[in-house]
Design a protein around this motif. Sequence first.
Motif, PDB file in Angstrom:
ATOM      1  N   SER A   1      63.525  42.050  36.544  1.00 15.77           N
ATOM      2  CA  SER A   1      64.049  42.009  35.183  1.00 15.77           C
ATOM      3  C   SER A   1      63.109  42.732  34.233  1.00 15.77           C
ATOM      4  O   SER A   1      61.896  42.821  34.498  1.00 15.77           O
ATOM      5  CB  SER A   1      64.222  40.551  34.725  1.00 15.77           C
ATOM      6  OG  SER A   1      64.651  40.485  33.383  1.00 15.77           O
ATOM      7  N   GLY A   2      63.672  43.252  33.142  1.00 19.43           N
ATOM      8  CA  GLY A   2      62.855  43.928  32.144  1.00 19.43           C
ATOM      9  C   GLY A   2      63.324  43.616  30.742  1.00 19.43           C
ATOM     10  O   GLY A   2      64.523  43.426  30.505  1.00 19.43           O
ATOM     11  N   PHE A   3      62.364  43.546  29.804  1.00 25.24           N
ATOM     12  CA  PHE A   3      62.677  43.314  28.395  1.00 25.24           C
ATOM     13  C   PHE A   3      61.751  44.213  27.579  1.00 25.24           C
ATOM     14  O   PHE A   3      60.526  44.145  27.725  1.00 25.24           O
ATOM     15  CB  PHE A   3      62.455  41.839  28.038  1.00 25.24           C
ATOM     16  CG  PHE A   3      62.868  41.490  26.631  1.00 25.24           C
ATOM     17  CD1 PHE A   3      64.180  41.159  26.348  1.00 25.24           C
ATOM     18  CD2 PHE A   3      61.943  41.491  25.604  1.00 25.24           C
ATOM     19  CE1 PHE A   3      64.562  40.824  25.057  1.00 25.24           C
ATOM     20  CE2 PHE A   3      62.315  41.171  24.309  1.00 25.24           C
ATOM     21  CZ  PHE A   3      63.637  40.836  24.034  1.00 25.24           C
ATOM     22  N   ASN A   4      62.336  45.039  26.718  1.00 27.95           N
ATOM     23  CA  ASN A   4      61.527  46.035  26.027  1.00 27.95           C
ATOM     24  C   ASN A   4      62.114  46.329  24.649  1.00 27.95           C
ATOM     25  O   ASN A   4      63.335  46.312  24.464  1.00 27.95           O
ATOM     26  CB  ASN A   4      61.480  47.332  26.850  1.00 27.95           C
ATOM     27  CG  ASN A   4      60.727  48.436  26.155  1.00 27.95           C
ATOM     28  OD1 ASN A   4      59.564  48.265  25.796  1.00 27.95           O
ATOM     29  ND2 ASN A   4      61.386  49.567  25.934  1.00 27.95           N
ATOM     30  N   ILE A   5      61.210  46.586  23.689  1.00 21.89           N
ATOM     31  CA  ILE A   5      61.621  47.091  22.386  1.00 21.89           C
ATOM     32  C   ILE A   5      61.041  48.485  22.233  1.00 21.89           C
ATOM     33  O   ILE A   5      59.827  48.682  22.359  1.00 21.89           O
ATOM     34  CB  ILE A   5      61.149  46.177  21.240  1.00 21.89           C
ATOM     35  CG1 ILE A   5      61.806  44.798  21.352  1.00 21.89           C
ATOM     36  CG2 ILE A   5      61.494  46.805  19.889  1.00 21.89           C
ATOM     37  CD1 ILE A   5      61.351  43.819  20.299  1.00 21.89           C
ATOM     38  N   ASN A   6      61.899  49.432  21.979  1.00 19.19           N
ATOM     39  CA  ASN A   6      61.495  50.822  21.792  1.00 19.19           C
ATOM     40  C   ASN A   6      61.559  51.143  20.297  1.00 19.19           C
ATOM     41  O   ASN A   6      62.586  50.916  19.650  1.00 19.19           O
ATOM     42  CB  ASN A   6      62.440  51.734  22.585  1.00 19.19           C
ATOM     43  CG  ASN A   6      62.194  53.200  22.332  1.00 19.19           C
ATOM     44  OD1 ASN A   6      62.787  53.776  21.427  1.00 19.19           O
ATOM     45  ND2 ASN A   6      61.342  53.801  23.131  1.00 19.19           N
ATOM     46  N   PHE A   7      60.460  51.669  19.737  1.00 20.22           N
ATOM     47  CA  PHE A   7      60.437  51.933  18.294  1.00 20.22           C
ATOM     48  C   PHE A   7      59.529  53.119  17.995  1.00 20.22           C
ATOM     49  O   PHE A   7      58.665  53.508  18.800  1.00 20.22           O
ATOM     50  CB  PHE A   7      59.957  50.696  17.524  1.00 20.22           C
ATOM     51  CG  PHE A   7      58.580  50.230  17.899  1.00 20.22           C
ATOM     52  CD1 PHE A   7      57.456  50.680  17.200  1.00 20.22           C
ATOM     53  CD2 PHE A   7      58.385  49.341  18.952  1.00 20.22           C
ATOM     54  CE1 PHE A   7      56.181  50.254  17.544  1.00 20.22           C
ATOM     55  CE2 PHE A   7      57.118  48.918  19.299  1.00 20.22           C
ATOM     56  CZ  PHE A   7      56.006  49.377  18.597  1.00 20.22           C
ATOM     57  N   GLY A   8      59.726  53.702  16.832  1.00 21.07           N
ATOM     58  CA  GLY A   8      58.880  54.781  16.357  1.00 21.07           C
ATOM     59  C   GLY A   8      57.894  54.270  15.323  1.00 21.07           C
ATOM     60  O   GLY A   8      58.141  53.255  14.651  1.00 21.07           O
ATOM     61  N   THR A   9      56.780  54.961  15.195  1.00 18.56           N
ATOM     62  CA  THR A   9      55.766  54.567  14.219  1.00 18.56           C
ATOM     63  C   THR A   9      55.703  55.593  13.090  1.00 18.56           C
ATOM     64  O   THR A   9      56.217  56.712  13.206  1.00 18.56           O
ATOM     65  CB  THR A   9      54.387  54.445  14.889  1.00 18.56           C
ATOM     66  OG1 THR A   9      53.995  55.727  15.388  1.00 18.56           O
ATOM     67  CG2 THR A   9      54.446  53.456  16.048  1.00 18.56           C
ATOM     68  N   THR A  10      55.044  55.193  12.015  1.00 19.62           N
ATOM     69  CA  THR A  10      54.937  56.081  10.859  1.00 19.62           C
ATOM     70  C   THR A  10      54.043  57.285  11.135  1.00 19.62           C
ATOM     71  O   THR A  10      54.063  58.249  10.364  1.00 19.62           O
ATOM     72  CB  THR A  10      54.394  55.298   9.655  1.00 19.62           C
ATOM     73  OG1 THR A  10      53.190  54.621  10.028  1.00 19.62           O
ATOM     74  CG2 THR A  10      55.419  54.268   9.164  1.00 19.62           C
ATOM     75  N   ASP A  11      53.228  57.197  12.206  1.00 15.12           N
ATOM     76  CA  ASP A  11      52.390  58.358  12.563  1.00 15.12           C
ATOM     77  C   ASP A  11      53.013  59.141  13.735  1.00 15.12           C
ATOM     78  O   ASP A  11      52.299  59.727  14.557  1.00 15.12           O
ATOM     79  CB  ASP A  11      50.959  57.940  12.874  1.00 15.12           C
ATOM     80  CG  ASP A  11      50.891  56.861  13.944  1.00 15.12           C
ATOM     81  OD1 ASP A  11      51.977  56.437  14.419  1.00 15.12           O
ATOM     82  OD2 ASP A  11      49.788  56.441  14.313  1.00 15.12           O
ATOM     83  N   SER A  12      54.364  59.076  13.810  1.00 14.72           N
ATOM     84  CA  SER A  12      55.160  59.918  14.730  1.00 14.72           C
ATOM     85  C   SER A  12      54.908  59.633  16.202  1.00 14.72           C
ATOM     86  O   SER A  12      54.904  60.548  17.025  1.00 14.72           O
ATOM     87  CB  SER A  12      54.883  61.411  14.442  1.00 14.72           C
ATOM     88  OG  SER A  12      55.184  61.726  13.109  1.00 14.72           O
ATOM     89  N   ARG A  13      54.733  58.398  16.560  1.00 19.81           N
ATOM     90  CA  ARG A  13      54.649  58.000  17.976  1.00 19.81           C
ATOM     91  C   ARG A  13      55.897  57.202  18.361  1.00 19.81           C
ATOM     92  O   ARG A  13      56.514  56.555  17.522  1.00 19.81           O
ATOM     93  CB  ARG A  13      53.408  57.145  18.228  1.00 19.81           C
ATOM     94  CG  ARG A  13      52.102  57.916  18.136  1.00 19.81           C
ATOM     95  CD  ARG A  13      50.922  56.978  18.322  1.00 19.81           C
ATOM     96  NE  ARG A  13      49.673  57.720  18.429  1.00 19.81           N
ATOM     97  CZ  ARG A  13      48.973  58.166  17.393  1.00 19.81           C
ATOM     98  NH1 ARG A  13      49.409  57.935  16.161  1.00 19.81           N
ATOM     99  NH2 ARG A  13      47.847  58.834  17.575  1.00 19.81           N
ATOM    100  N   ILE A  14      56.262  57.253  19.634  1.00 20.73           N
ATOM    101  CA  ILE A  14      57.340  56.435  20.184  1.00 20.73           C
ATOM    102  C   ILE A  14      56.697  55.486  21.191  1.00 20.73           C
ATOM    103  O   ILE A  14      56.100  55.934  22.181  1.00 20.73           O
ATOM    104  CB  ILE A  14      58.418  57.286  20.879  1.00 20.73           C
ATOM    105  CG1 ILE A  14      59.020  58.296  19.891  1.00 20.73           C
ATOM    106  CG2 ILE A  14      59.499  56.395  21.464  1.00 20.73           C
ATOM    107  CD1 ILE A  14      59.761  57.667  18.732  1.00 20.73           C
ATOM    108  N   LEU A  15      56.809  54.180  20.941  1.00 24.14           N
ATOM    109  CA  LEU A  15      56.139  53.182  21.772  1.00 24.14           C
ATOM    110  C   LEU A  15      57.146  52.226  22.393  1.00 24.14           C
ATOM    111  O   LEU A  15      58.256  52.032  21.883  1.00 24.14           O
ATOM    112  CB  LEU A  15      55.122  52.394  20.943  1.00 24.14           C
ATOM    113  CG  LEU A  15      53.985  53.205  20.306  1.00 24.14           C
ATOM    114  CD1 LEU A  15      53.080  52.288  19.491  1.00 24.14           C
ATOM    115  CD2 LEU A  15      53.174  53.952  21.366  1.00 24.14           C
ATOM    116  N   ASN A  16      56.745  51.627  23.508  1.00 19.41           N
ATOM    117  CA  ASN A  16      57.540  50.623  24.219  1.00 19.41           C
ATOM    118  C   ASN A  16      56.695  49.365  24.392  1.00 19.41           C
ATOM    119  O   ASN A  16      55.569  49.439  24.904  1.00 19.41           O
ATOM    120  CB  ASN A  16      57.972  51.145  25.590  1.00 19.41           C
ATOM    121  CG  ASN A  16      58.937  52.302  25.483  1.00 19.41           C
ATOM    122  OD1 ASN A  16      60.097  52.123  25.140  1.00 19.41           O
ATOM    123  ND2 ASN A  16      58.448  53.509  25.759  1.00 19.41           N
ATOM    124  N   THR A  17      57.244  48.236  23.992  1.00 20.24           N
ATOM    125  CA  THR A  17      56.480  46.985  24.082  1.00 20.24           C
ATOM    126  C   THR A  17      56.157  46.619  25.528  1.00 20.24           C
ATOM    127  O   THR A  17      55.179  45.922  25.784  1.00 20.24           O
ATOM    128  CB  THR A  17      57.252  45.828  23.432  1.00 20.24           C
ATOM    129  OG1 THR A  17      58.541  45.714  24.051  1.00 20.24           O
ATOM    130  CG2 THR A  17      57.439  46.064  21.943  1.00 20.24           C
TER     131      THR A  17
END
Length: 630
Positions: A143-159
């Motif tokens: 199983s997997g659970f993840n939040i994908n979001f962008g940051t104000t310094d132009s990065r794309i991160l995954n929890t």
Amino acid sequence: MEEKKLDINSVIGFVLIFGILMYMLWQNQPTPEELKAQEKAKQKEVVKEQKDTEEAQTKETTAEDYSAVAATDSVQVAGLKNKLGAFAYSSTLPSASDKETVVESDLLKLTFSNKGGFLSEIKLKKFVDYDSIPIYLVKDNNSGFNINFGTTDSRILNTKDLYFEPTVTKNGDNTIVSMKLKVSETKFLEYRYEIKKDDYMLGFSIKSQGLNDVINSSQDINLDWKIKTYRHAKSISYENRYTDLIYEYEGGKDNNLGQRSDSDKEVDDVTYIAFKQHFFTSILLADTPFKTASLKSKNLVKDEEVDTVFTKYFEAKLPLEMTGGEINKNMNWYFGPTDYKVLNAYDRNLDEVVPLGWGIFGWINRYVFIPLFGFLSSFLPYGFAIVFMTIMVRIVMSPVTYKSYVSQAKMKVLKPEIAEINEKYKDNAMKKQQETMALYSKAGASPMAGCLPALVQLPVFYALFQFFPSAFDLRQKSFLWAEDLSSYDVIAKLPFHVPLYGDHVSLFPILASVAIFFYMQMTTGQQMASQPTQEGMPDMSKMMKYMMYFSPLMMLFFFNNYASGLSLYYFVSNLITIGIMLVIKNYIIDEDKIHAKIQENKKKPKKQNKFQKKMKEMMEEAEKQKKAKK
């Protein structure tokens, strides 16, 4: 000086010594069991060394001086900042490891992973599978659970790639697990879980604090939840048939993706998503609807003849919104049995996860069969509860059976007169139809009267067909030779696989098929005796004979892999119906009395309703037009 030559005796001696040594080495070599034991011992030593090393490192690096130690490694910190930006702080904390936090309630054992902050293992403590192995909904990265979001310094991160800091506190009987993904001590993204002592439902929320200048609110923030469902039942095909993705949307509507084929769908205003297995379910519920949801289902069972670890793959992608620059989403998790009584108690429309049938079929199950079976099984073994419920259903339906049999008896008595009409008006189809309908009307009989009772029984038949496979109470309950009434019974294993039948022989479907054969022999015989022969019409007797043999055969093949509780019901039901019909035929119905009553009815003036009058006028008009043309 005499030259030394190679002595043949010495050579033989050396060869013998070498052979003896090799024999001794061969004799003393470790057995496969000893090799496995040595390998396990080595692995234990390696694990112990790693554990001792980790403990030593933990003791050396305390929470107070860890930040100082991390700060000295300027290269590592710089690399983290370059990769993670503000969230690099979370990777310099003591919690930045693959350690786990375990919390238990009376019903669940939950393991939370620091990496990703989600549940890495979910064990249902009160249940085991068909092979007596504990039930795990989540284990070994299925199983997997993840939040994908962008940051104000132009990065794309995954929890799922970031480290959370766990905190466990008590609130009365409840346990609170907080997992924080930190930017600083006052800025973080938090997963908050609330575990109750004796509840399968967990409180869950996603909240941020002080991240309005870190997370880019102009970009999509997506929550991604997925799972590969473990196989828990004896029959892969049977379990997979009832494994499905179900969702609620638009304020109370519910739907599913389909149990057989791969499917994906976009849905609006979704309030819950259930990754449903046959008898166990994982559900994500939201207090406020998700605006949209991208749902996906994939069948992982390619060959039902081969043992498979997983049955289906489910995935849900959901948008998260920022309000006032922060994330604040209140939800719940349900990890537990697909039990109607348990799910219905939450009063959140979760009973729709249990496939009880649509419309009247679901109504009959909810308000008749579930309460009735619950009452009977409260003081009877489950097998006997099925038998008693079957008896009660057949007794309630016996008036319908009686009316059907009386109608067929009337038709049987009228058959000679129908034959006379057919012969008399064989060249005039319209007149023949008029006279036949007039005879039926005077006698108070109808060829449709025998079919209507059967139609009345169809909702009950289909409701029970849905009830037994969904009855969680039958799971792993034995009766006679059946070890599990929710699965098929086995009296013999076949050395090969028969298409549509399987690799085993179940006795309850055989008994049910035999009972259906004798029941159909009685009913088709009665119907054939009552049906008048019509010129130009197909021979119904042949069709009935085919059905008499085809239906039991279909039952035998189709139900061999179904729940033995369902086959038990049909076996007992047909036996009781045969008994009721024998009583009606031999002790209640008298064909002579029926004939006398019909003759009496024929003498009485018969009032026609508007429909009958209109039909008569139309037929007479058609007859006049036919004569005029001639």
